[in-house]
Design an enzyme around this catalytic site. Structure first.
Site, mmCIF file in Angstrom:
data_model
loop_
_atom_site.group_PDB
_atom_site.id
_atom_site.type_symbol
_atom_site.label_atom_id
_atom_site.label_comp_id
_atom_site.label_asym_id
_atom_site.label_seq_id
_atom_site.Cartn_x
_atom_site.Cartn_y
_atom_site.Cartn_z
ATOM 1 N N ASP A 18 -15.112 12.393 21.076
ATOM 2 C CA ASP A 18 -15.186 13.982 21.860
ATOM 3 C C ASP A 18 -14.316 13.712 23.292
ATOM 4 O OD1 ASP A 18 -16.652 15.930 23.146
ATOM 5 O OD2 ASP A 18 -18.094 15.056 24.288
ATOM 6 N N GLY A 19 -13.761 15.070 23.034
ATOM 7 C CA GLY A 19 -12.938 15.561 24.165
ATOM 8 C C GLY A 19 -11.507 16.305 23.820
ATOM 9 N N ASN A 66 -21.585 21.927 15.254
ATOM 10 C CA ASN A 66 -20.699 22.213 15.251
ATOM 11 C C ASN A 66 -20.643 23.561 14.100
ATOM 12 O OD1 ASN A 66 -19.183 19.140 15.115
ATOM 13 N ND2 ASN A 66 -19.619 20.518 16.958
ATOM 14 N N TRP A 67 -21.085 23.707 13.964
ATOM 15 C CA TRP A 67 -21.274 24.854 12.498
ATOM 16 C C TRP A 67 -21.316 26.389 13.399
ATOM 17 C CZ3 TRP A 67 -19.463 24.317 7.715
ATOM 18 C CH2 TRP A 67 -19.226 23.769 7.425
ATOM 19 N N GLU A 199 -25.890 -0.967 22.418
ATOM 20 C CA GLU A 199 -24.649 -1.131 23.635
ATOM 21 C C GLU A 199 -23.882 -0.047 23.330
ATOM 22 O OE1 GLU A 199 -25.447 -3.210 25.818
ATOM 23 O OE2 GLU A 199 -26.524 -4.621 24.664
HETATM 24 C C1 FPP Z 1 -15.017 17.062 19.660
HETATM 25 O O1 FPP Z 1 -14.622 17.142 20.720
HETATM 26 C C2 FPP Z 1 -14.527 16.890 18.666
HETATM 27 C C3 FPP Z 1 -14.977 17.501 17.158
HETATM 28 C C4 FPP Z 1 -15.994 18.019 16.915
HETATM 29 C C5 FPP Z 1 -14.661 17.475 15.742
HETATM 30 C C6 FPP Z 1 -13.901 15.720 15.428
HETATM 31 C C7 FPP Z 1 -13.119 16.125 14.624
HETATM 32 C C8 FPP Z 1 -11.719 15.241 14.297
HETATM 33 C C9 FPP Z 1 -11.843 13.800 15.129
HETATM 34 C C10 FPP Z 1 -11.014 15.653 13.748
HETATM 35 C C11 FPP Z 1 -11.411 15.067 12.243
HETATM 36 C C12 FPP Z 1 -11.902 14.077 12.027
HETATM 37 C C13 FPP Z 1 -12.749 12.982 10.657
HETATM 38 C C14 FPP Z 1 -13.229 11.676 10.727
HETATM 39 C C15 FPP Z 1 -12.601 14.179 9.626
HETATM 40 P P1 FPP Z 1 -14.612 18.074 21.103
HETATM 41 O O2 FPP Z 1 -13.822 19.739 20.609
HETATM 42 O O3 FPP Z 1 -15.985 18.841 21.410
HETATM 43 O O4 FPP Z 1 -14.048 18.624 21.815
HETATM 44 P P2 FPP Z 1 -14.281 19.193 24.118
HETATM 45 O O5 FPP Z 1 -15.722 18.649 24.221
HETATM 46 O O6 FPP Z 1 -13.106 18.622 24.598
HETATM 47 O O7 FPP Z 1 -14.202 20.657 23.561
#
Ligand code: FPP
Length: 231
Positions: A18-19, A66-67, A199
């Site tokens: 996340d992030g 996420n969609w 954990e």
């Molecule tokens: C969360 O950060 C991340 C995602 C929703 C997408 C994760 C994708 C990747 C790490 C790249 C692709 C990786 C693979 C293995 C296919 P956020 O967008 O929710 O961040 P925020 O909370 O700061 O908005």
């Protein structure tokens, strides 16, 4: 599979990456740049886990929720997937990594599905670290799917083992440790069934900044935990 760097380190871990969005915002970059940086961090963490002798790593790459993000962002992540899967293959092959996908993969377009299927197929006989990637994944949906599969087999009374056997993750051990980055302390529908005795470790680090040093910090914290499994 390698020997663990420390016998007290976890065998199986799961990560909520996340992030990415906040990382990009801090730099005045588009969210997609954050996801690209997130992918680079993911590649390094796969290497580090392999090197530290972790048996299974499962990451939350894309949730069913996420969609609902903007078309731009979803499109960007899909574009990234399409480009990165083939580019990343040689490294996965070299590290003898076995890839599995967990989630409703049918939701992706044909091009992406083909690339994903080809990658899984190419790596299916590997004997090294298990890498699970949750894509279009939701923990509750996974449990519902398991019950429906059991119902279709005519089961009216089910056991915990029956349910585990119908989870996407049925071939890998439940996580010992679940890591979430970016300071959020939520489970967000991730591996709900499998994490019953996991954990948790929360890091303030935004995912693109999470590196080997941070990972070792999480493992060292895990090594000091006393797991009682309710006893
Ligand atoms: C969360 O950060 C991340 C995602 C929703 C997408 C994760 C994708 C990747 C790490 C790249 C692709 C990786 C693979 C293995 C296919 P956020 O967008 O929710 O961040 P925020 O909370 O700061 O908005």
């Amino acid at each position: 599979m390698r020997q663990k760097a420390n016998p007290k380190y976890p065998d199986s871990i799961a990560v909520i990456m996340d992030g990415n969005g906040r990382w990009a915002k801090k730099r005045g970059l588009p969210r997609t740049a954050g996801h690209k940086a997130g992918f680079d961090a993911f590649v390094k963490i796969v290497d580090a886990c392999d090197e530290l002798g972790i048996g299974s790593l499962t990451v939350y790459a894309f949730s069913t929720e996420n969609w609902n993000r903007s078309e731009d962002e979803v499109g960007g992540i899909i574009k990234l997937l399409n480009a990165m899967i083939p580019a990343y293959m040689p490294q996965l092959i070299e590290h003898n990594i076995r890839l599995r996908l967990f989630g409703n993969i049918e939701m992706f377009d044909k091009t992406t599905r083909k690339a994903l299927d080809a990658a899984v197929d190419r790596l299916k006989d590997n004997t090294g670290m298990n890498l699970g990637v949750c894509l279009s994944y939701g923990g509750r949906a996974e449990i519902v799917r398991a019950f429906n599969l059991l119902a279709a087999e005519g089961k009216t009374v089910v056991t915990e083992d029956d349910i585990s056997s119908k989870m996407f993750t049925n071939e890998i051990p439940d996580p010992d440790l679940v890591i979430r980055t970016s300071g959020e302390m939520r489970i967000s529908n991730f591996l709900l069934w499998q994490s019953a005795y996991a954990e948790y470790y929360f890091s303030e680090c935004l995912w693109p900044d999470f590196d080997r040093e941070q990972l070792v910090k999480a493992f060292d914290a895990f090594a000091t935990r006393e797991r009682r499994y309710g006893k």
